[in-house]
Each structure stands twice: as structure tokens, then as C-alpha cells.
Design a protein around this motif. Structure first.
Motif, PDB file in Angstrom:
ATOM      1  N   ASP A 130     -27.897  18.165  14.379  1.00 45.29           N
ATOM      2  CA  ASP A 130     -28.634  17.002  13.889  1.00 45.29           C
ATOM      3  C   ASP A 130     -27.761  16.128  12.981  1.00 45.29           C
ATOM      4  N   GLU A 131     -26.442  16.256  13.124  1.00 48.23           N
ATOM      5  CA  GLU A 131     -25.535  15.481  12.279  1.00 48.23           C
ATOM      6  C   GLU A 131     -25.399  14.040  12.739  1.00 48.23           C
ATOM      7  N   LEU A 132     -25.789  13.763  13.983  1.00 50.63           N
ATOM      8  CA  LEU A 132     -25.634  12.429  14.541  1.00 50.63           C
ATOM      9  C   LEU A 132     -26.990  11.784  14.767  1.00 50.63           C
ATOM     10  N   THR A 133     -27.060  10.488  14.586  1.00 52.81           N
ATOM     11  CA  THR A 133     -28.289   9.725  14.788  1.00 52.81           C
ATOM     12  C   THR A 133     -28.022   8.627  15.801  1.00 52.81           C
ATOM     13  N   TRP A 134     -28.749   8.672  16.905  1.00 54.34           N
ATOM     14  CA  TRP A 134     -28.609   7.662  17.949  1.00 54.34           C
ATOM     15  C   TRP A 134     -29.755   6.667  17.853  1.00 54.34           C
ATOM     16  N   MET A 135     -29.490   5.414  18.197  1.00 53.15           N
ATOM     17  CA  MET A 135     -30.544   4.416  18.255  1.00 53.15           C
ATOM     18  C   MET A 135     -30.071   3.245  19.118  1.00 53.15           C
ATOM     19  N   GLU A 136     -31.044   2.466  19.592  1.00 53.99           N
ATOM     20  CA  GLU A 136     -30.718   1.242  20.317  1.00 53.99           C
ATOM     21  C   GLU A 136     -30.789   0.092  19.334  1.00 53.99           C
ATOM     22  N   LEU A 137     -29.671  -0.578  19.134  1.00 51.77           N
ATOM     23  CA  LEU A 137     -29.576  -1.653  18.153  1.00 51.77           C
ATOM     24  C   LEU A 137     -28.722  -2.775  18.728  1.00 51.77           C
ATOM     25  N   GLY A 138     -29.234  -3.974  18.659  1.00 52.47           N
ATOM     26  CA  GLY A 138     -28.462  -5.101  19.141  1.00 52.47           C
ATOM     27  C   GLY A 138     -28.127  -5.029  20.611  1.00 52.47           C
ATOM     28  N   GLY A 139     -29.062  -4.489  21.410  1.00 53.63           N
ATOM     29  CA  GLY A 139     -28.844  -4.441  22.846  1.00 53.63           C
ATOM     30  C   GLY A 139     -27.899  -3.377  23.329  1.00 53.63           C
ATOM     31  N   ARG A 140     -27.544  -2.425  22.490  1.00 52.31           N
ATOM     32  CA  ARG A 140     -26.643  -1.358  22.913  1.00 52.31           C
ATOM     33  C   ARG A 140     -26.994  -0.079  22.184  1.00 52.31           C
ATOM     34  N   MET A 141     -26.591   1.063  22.755  1.00 54.02           N
ATOM     35  CA  MET A 141     -26.806   2.342  22.106  1.00 54.02           C
ATOM     36  C   MET A 141     -25.682   2.579  21.102  1.00 54.02           C
ATOM     37  N   VAL A 142     -26.053   2.863  19.868  1.00 56.47           N
ATOM     38  CA  VAL A 142     -25.077   3.121  18.813  1.00 56.47           C
ATOM     39  C   VAL A 142     -25.383   4.474  18.191  1.00 56.47           C
ATOM     40  N   VAL A 143     -24.417   5.006  17.499  1.00 53.69           N
ATOM     41  CA  VAL A 143     -24.565   6.308  16.877  1.00 53.69           C
ATOM     42  C   VAL A 143     -24.020   6.243  15.455  1.00 53.69           C
ATOM     43  N   VAL A 144     -24.713   6.933  14.553  1.00 54.76           N
ATOM     44  CA  VAL A 144     -24.326   6.996  13.144  1.00 54.76           C
ATOM     45  C   VAL A 144     -23.959   8.436  12.817  1.00 54.76           C
ATOM     46  N   GLY A 145     -22.855   8.610  12.115  1.00 54.73           N
ATOM     47  CA  GLY A 145     -22.449   9.947  11.717  1.00 54.73           C
ATOM     48  C   GLY A 145     -21.186   9.905  10.882  1.00 54.73           C
ATOM     49  N   GLU A 146     -20.658  11.077  10.600  1.00 55.13           N
ATOM     50  CA  GLU A 146     -19.431  11.166   9.832  1.00 55.13           C
ATOM     51  C   GLU A 146     -18.261  10.606  10.636  1.00 55.13           C
ATOM     52  N   ALA A 147     -17.314  10.043   9.929  1.00 58.15           N
ATOM     53  CA  ALA A 147     -16.223   9.323  10.582  1.00 58.15           C
ATOM     54  C   ALA A 147     -15.422  10.214  11.524  1.00 58.15           C
ATOM     55  N   ASP A 148     -15.278  11.487  11.191  1.00 54.79           N
ATOM     56  CA  ASP A 148     -14.484  12.356  12.048  1.00 54.79           C
ATOM     57  C   ASP A 148     -15.211  12.740  13.323  1.00 54.79           C
ATOM     58  N   LEU A 149     -16.505  12.376  13.436  1.00 57.68           N
ATOM     59  CA  LEU A 149     -17.266  12.665  14.647  1.00 57.68           C
ATOM     60  C   LEU A 149     -17.399  11.443  15.553  1.00 57.68           C
TER      61      LEU A 149
END
Length: 586
Positions: A130-149
Motif C-alpha cells: 500500500d506504499e503507492l497511490t494510483w489515480m486518474e488525474l489530468g486525463g492520465r493515470m498517475v502514481v504517488v509514492g517514494e522517489a525510489d519507487l
């Protein structure tokens, strides 16, 4: 989908095929049901899409298209757009490329791609991550997480925790530290009032508990926004079987037995021709092989041979004809019975600590792509070698076992007995349930996730059988559709230490403070950042110029603190006259 819309207070009219097994259930949920074997213009008018030429809007304010056939959805959307130019259309598209084009052609249209929204949840279950968070933003799929991931290049840095104990939110590239925007007082008293009022709305949209989350350990790495994942090998990569396995599959035991018998006949024939025909060994081998393989024989050499030798040659030749026919039939049967995708795509060796994906449809194809991006060893299983995910697997060099995933032998070929997780995401509840039960019997320690369409069955299976988690693609996609119907903001909270950032999209209303200002003026150091911009339902621009003027109708993809987002919400909202100004007629 109907459950989500009704629970959010929407009045729903559902056009349902009478043959659908969900028809009765949809009516029980509170929607008005209209039987629609084929959706036509008259049925759309009956459902409320009835805009008049004098500008009277339709009774319906949104149309949701959920057919699994993209062509039907496009046809219905075009028909509805001809009937009402201002109708909001939300449509599910399997082909994301076609969906992005329609987004600009149909005006007020939101395209939902179910597999892209649902696949990250299945991947998180498989990896227990559960370290990564995916979402659809600005017409594309993006992911939030630690920089090394997150795979480079990063779209932006959301929080910097490497330079200080307390994470610095939305740091500027050239600044080592930014002031806390929540503690700064705005210079304009009116702006302060708007920020205070907007904070209430942002707090309702966000999670207060998330911002004050408990925890003694602060993150020590950057939190970034990106579009992909760095490869992080969870296990040794599973390699497809390749042509070596293909040759072994074609040359099965039947072929080997026939070939051995033919070799024995050639050896006997060579000895007879050499000793009784007085011919050297190589010439004798050639003649014997010609007889056995029905390639012919030099009769002049045997014109003076004893009769029994001539009869033996004829018998050997007839036997060779039968053996060649059998050999041809067996090879053809092997090639037809083991299709090319099964032969080349099988599993090489004995994989361990990998993920088995059963069901390579549109969702399975997206799951494979994410797992490969994560560097996870994966094996696919599907009984249809023409499934969309099979082609994706070949492109990604992922081995595929073609067969029924509920069959124990198929799962053994995929290495379920040594896998770390199995995803049963075919289109059938029973198949997924059987696959999960077989997998649990082969590997009790594997993490199992099932795709279940029937919510009641899924609940009972989880409580009584304990087979693992169950997911529904429609349940994962429904909130996004409901938010699009109400034109509500979809947002994701990103914890950063004891604080939180929100990622969302905001629409600039006419006669608002933001109208006519530049994107750079909306940006707040450490408080708000504009990531992308969409003008007049056109394509999203992920590198917007900071000097570009904001216009009414623009949609902005932003990230900010609660206070920064609150100020932006007030700035993009249409100005309303006060009661005092209304009394004096201003």
C-alpha cells in the motif's frame, strides 16, 4: 453503478436489456427501469434527453454509457449529442486511445477506462503493498509514492524530507526550504475571509485525521508524482518456454516411438543390402532409407537378388509407407493440439515467488503491465489464446499457460504451488471461485484475490470459506462515474509526515477571481501547484506555461495543502453578490 448514483441522491433512469440478469436488482435499488433491447433515439427521449430548439434543457442532466461494446457506446453518444448539445456524457471505453479522441470531439464528455482504474487495486492485493497511490488525474493515470519507487522523469516533487526532519511540502526546485502556507496570513482581508470559508469545504472533502495521523517516524525520502514504477525485482523473472519447449512438445512420445521403429527398419535393411547385395555400407544405408521412407529403391541392383530379398524389400517399403503416414498425422496433431501461443509461451523451468494472473482480459492485460513495470515475476493463464492479455503477455515476454484456470494441471503448469500470490480475474464468478479453491489446496500460503461480480456471493465466500480478498471492477469504477455525473471533484489524499496533500481537479467558473489571472499567479509556494490544464474540453497540457491566462471553463489539475486548495476553490468560484448589494439594486 446504480447503487452509487442512488446513494449520492441522484434520480436514475436505467435503460436495461430485458435479458439482463441484473434487471430486477436494478429496479429494487430505486432506479426506474426502461426495457431497451436496442437503444434508440425514442428511448433516449423517453429517458429524459429531450432538449428543445428554444434552448430548454433536457430533463436528464447526464448520460452514462456502460456497454461493453465500444461501438455501441460511441453510437449512443453521438445520437445523444445530436439531441442535446449541452448534455453531459460519461462513457466507459475499453480502447483508451479511441476514448481520448472522443473526449475532444463530443464536448462535455468524460471517458472512463475501467481496467486502468481497477487494475492497481488487484496489484496492491497481490503484492500486499500500500506504499503507492494510483489515480486518474489530468486525463492520465498517475502514481504517488517514494522517489525510489517512481520511474523517472518525475512529474513533480510533492514533499521533500531529505533536507529536514519535517517534510517540506511542494518545494521549489531552487529553494531548499519553503514557508508553511498554513501559518501565513493573507494580505487581503477579503482573501482571508474566502480562505477561511473555503477551508471548511476542503476539510469536508479531505480527511482531518489524515493530516494529524499518529506516528513517530517521519519519512526520510522524497514523495513524488509520476506515471510509472521503477522495476523492483520481487523474484526471479519467469521466462517463456521458447522454441526448445516447442520442439519437445511436437516431438512427443508418439513421434519418438515411430521414429525409433523406422530407424530399426533402416538398420536391418542396411545390413541385408550390405551382406546379400554386396554393396558398401553407405550405399546400403541410402538404399534402405529410401525403401523405408518411400523415397524409392534402385531395382537394377536387386535384379539378381534372391526372391526372399525382393519380398523383404517390398514388405519394408509398405511398412515405411504406413509409418510415414502415422508420423505425418502425429506431427500435425501436435501442432494443432498445442497452438503456437501455448507452445512458445509456456513456462520454462520451475518458477518460484511469482504472481499468477488467471484471466487475461482487458483488466488482466493492465494488471500484467503494472506487474512487469514493478519488476515482479509473473505468469499468465487463460483458456483463450486470442484474449487481449495474451497479446500483451507476448509483447512483454511474459509466459502464458493456455488452459482452464480451474483445472489443477493448468495451475501446476503455471507454478501456483510455489507462487507468492494468485489473481483469479476471469469473467466468471464460478471459474474464479474454483480457481481460488484449487490454488489454496496447492499453496495454502499464497495470497489469493478473486474478481467477483455477485456482491452477496463475494461477501459469503470471504466470511465462510476464507479464500482471500474479493474485488469487483464495477465497485472500483463506480465512484469515478458518480463523481463525473455530479461534476464533483475526485481527490486523493497523500500523507507526508503529519501533514497531507490533496490531488484533485478544479473547474474555473465564469466571473470568478481566477478568471483573467495567469497560472503563475494561482501558484503558491509550498501551498498549491498547478500540474496540468485543459481548455474547452481539449487535450490536457501537462507542461502549461505559467504566463498563460486562465479562462472560464478551464479545468486545472492541482496539488496543494488544505489551505492552499481552499484559497483556489474560492478564487475559481463565481462571485456572488452580498445581501446588502442586492437590496440597493447593485
Amino acid at each position: 453503478m446504480v447503487t452509487e448514483l442512488v446513494s449520492s441522491g441522484e434520480r436514475v433512469i436505467a435503460l436495461v436489456n430485458p435479458a439482463s440478469r441484473h434487471r430486477g436488482r436494478i429496479g429494487e435499488l430505486g432506479a426506474k427501469v426502461i426495457d431497451a433491447p436496442v437503444i434508440s433515439e425514442s428511448l433516449l427521449r423517453q429517458a429524459g434527453i429531450n432538449a428543445a430548439d428554444d434552448g430548454t434543457p433536457s430533463a436528464a442532466r447526464a448520460l452514462v454509457l456502460l456497454d461493453t461494446d465500444d461501438v455501441h457506446n460511441v453510437h449512443t453518444a453521438l445520437t445523444a449529442r445530436d439531441m442535446d448539445r449541452d448534455l453531459r456524457i460519461i462513457m466507459q471505453m475499453v480502447n483508451p486511445r479511441l476514448g481520448s479522441q472522443l473526449n475532444s470531439l463530443l464536448g462535455d464528455c468524460v471517458v472512463i477506462n475501467g481496467p486502468s482504474l481497477a487494475a492497481p487495486a488487484f496489484v496492491s492485493d497481490a503484492l500486499d503493498d500500500d506504499e503507492l497511490t494510483w489515480m486518474e488525474l489530468g486525463g492520465r493515470m498517475v502514481v504517488v509514492g517514494e522517489a525510489d519507487l517512481i520511474r523517472e522523469p518525475h512529474l513533480t516533487v510533492l514533499a521533500d524530507a531529505t533536507s529536514s526532519a519535517t517534510p517540506v511540502l511542494l518545494p521549489e526546485p531552487d529553494d531548499e526550504e519553503q514557508p508553511d502556507p498554513t501559518s501565513a496570513e493573507p494580505d487581503d482581508p477579503e482573501q482571508a475571509g474566502r480562505a477561511s470559508a473555503g477551508t471548511v469545504e476542503a476539510e469536508q472533502a479531505g480527511s482531518t485525521a489524515a493530516e494529524t495521523a499518529e506516528g513517530d517516524d517521519e519519512p526520510k525520502v522524497d514523495i513524488v508524482l509520476g506515471t510509472g514504477i521503477r522495476p523492483v525485482w520481487y523474484g526471479r523473472r519467469v521466462r517463456p518456454a521458447g522454441w526448445a519447449k516447442a520442439v519437445r512438445d511436437v516431438l512427443d512420445s508418439r513421434v519418438r516411438k515411430i521414429a525409433a521403429l523406422m530407424a530399426m527398419l533402416i538398420a536391418i535393411g542396411t545390413a541385408i543390402v550390405h551382406f546379400f547385395g554386396g554393396i558398401d555400407w553407405w550405399r546400403a544405408l541410402y538404399l534402405a532409407a529410401g525403401v523405408v521412407t518411400t523415397a524409392g529403391i534402385d531395382d537394377n541392383r536387386f535384379s539378381d537378388a534372391p526372391p526372399w530379398v525382393k519380398v523383404s524389400a517390398v514388405v519394408v517399403q509398405l511398412t515405411g509407407i504406413v509409418l510415414m503416414a502415422l508420423l505425418t498425422a502425429v506431427v500435425v496433431d501436435s501442432l494443432i493440439g498445442a497452438r503456437l501461443s501455448r507452445i512458445i509461451g509456456g513456462v520454462r523451468g520451475r518458477p518460484r515467488n511469482h504472481v499468477v494472473v488467471c484471466g487475461l482480459g482487458t483488466v488482466g492485460a493492465r494488471v500484467l503491465e503494472i506487474l512487469v513495470d514493478r519488476g515482479v515475476a509473473v505468469v499468465g493463464v487463460d483458456q483463450d489464446d486470442d484474449a487481449p492479455g495474451v497479446q500483451v503477455a507476448h509483447r512483454l515476454k511474459v509466459p502464458v499457460v493456455v488452459g482452464d484456470s480451474s483445472n489443477e494441471e493448468t495451475l501446476r503448469l503455471a507454478g501456483v504451488q510455489h507462487c507468492q500470490a494468485m489473481l483469479a480475474i476471469t469473467d466468471g464468478d464460478i471459474t474464479n471461485l474454483e480457481s481460488a479453491m484449487v490454488a489454496q489446496g496447492l499453496n495454502p500460503d499464497a495470497r489469493i484475490t478473486m474478481r467477483m461480480f455477485d456482491h452477496d456471493l463475494a461477501d459469503r465466500v470471504e466470511r465462510q470459506l476464507g479464500l482471500g480478498n474479493s474485488r469487483s471492477v464495477s465497485m472500483l469504477v463506480a465512484p469515478a462515474v458518480a463523481a463525473a455525473v455530479g461534476d464533483k471533484r475526485r481527490q486523493v489524499l497523500v500523507p507526508a509526515g503529519r501533514r497531507v496533500l490533496l490531488l484533485t481537479e478544479v473547474v474555473v467558473e465564469a466571473d470568478s477571481h481566477a478568471e483573467g489571472r495567469t497560472l503563475g499567479q494561482l501558484r503558491e509556494a509550498g501551498g498549491l501547484r498547478v500540474l496540468a490544464r485543459q481548455t474547452s474540453h481539449g487535450p490536457w497540457d501537462w507542461q502549461p506555461t505559467q504566463t498563460g491566462l486562465v479562462k472560464a471553463g478551464d479545468r486545472l489539475a492541482v496539488v496543494g495543502t488544505r489551505a492552499g486548495l481552499a484559497r483556489l476553490l474560492m478564487a475559481t468560484r463565481a462571485q456572488r453578490r452580498t445581501m446588502a448589494s442586492e437590496r440597493i439594486g447593485l
